[in-house]
Design a protein around this motif. Structure first.
Motif, short mmCIF file in Angstrom:
data_model
loop_
_atom_site.label_atom_id
_atom_site.label_comp_id
_atom_site.label_asym_id
_atom_site.label_seq_id
_atom_site.Cartn_x
_atom_site.Cartn_y
_atom_site.Cartn_z
N ARG A 31 19.94 42.25 33.82
CA ARG A 31 19.45 41.74 32.86
C ARG A 31 18.16 42.22 33.57
N GLN A 50 17.80 50.34 27.80
CA GLN A 50 17.76 49.29 27.59
C GLN A 50 18.84 49.27 26.41
N GLN A 55 24.92 47.26 34.91
CA GLN A 55 24.01 46.61 34.04
C GLN A 55 23.23 45.78 34.69
N ALA A 68 19.48 45.82 37.69
CA ALA A 68 20.35 47.41 36.83
C ALA A 68 19.97 47.76 38.57
N MET A 89 19.99 44.17 27.77
CA MET A 89 20.87 44.15 28.99
C MET A 89 20.08 45.95 29.38
N TYR A 90 19.96 46.12 30.55
CA TYR A 90 19.45 47.44 30.56
C TYR A 90 20.98 48.33 31.47
#
Length: 70
Positions: free
Chosen positions: A30, A9, A28, A35, A14-15
């Motif tokens: 949310r 993260q 990436q 992801a 964001m991931y």
């Protein structure tokens, strides 16, 4: 085929996910689930590009779990 991915993260929440076996294969989302879905698509596209250009496709991972007594 299975490939190991790393999900982290970032400071914006964001991931970010990348696949160490496939240099430059990054995506990436949310959420962790988003992801993970996005990296699946990225990996599929990456492998398709390798095949299209006649390049070697890295082998998938083979993992085993070893239990050690305490």
């Amino acid at each position: 085929m299975k490939y190991r991915v790393i999900i982290e993260q970032d400071e914006d929440g964001m991931y970010v996910v990348h696949c160490p076996s496939l240099p430059g294969c990054v995506s990436q989302g949310r959420t962790r689930d988003e992801a993970r879905a996005n990296i699946r698509d990225a990996i599929a596209g990456y492998l398709a590009s390798l095949r299209e250009h006649g390049e070697a496709v890295p082998p998938p991972i083979e993992e085993e779990i070893v239990e050690v007594g305490a």
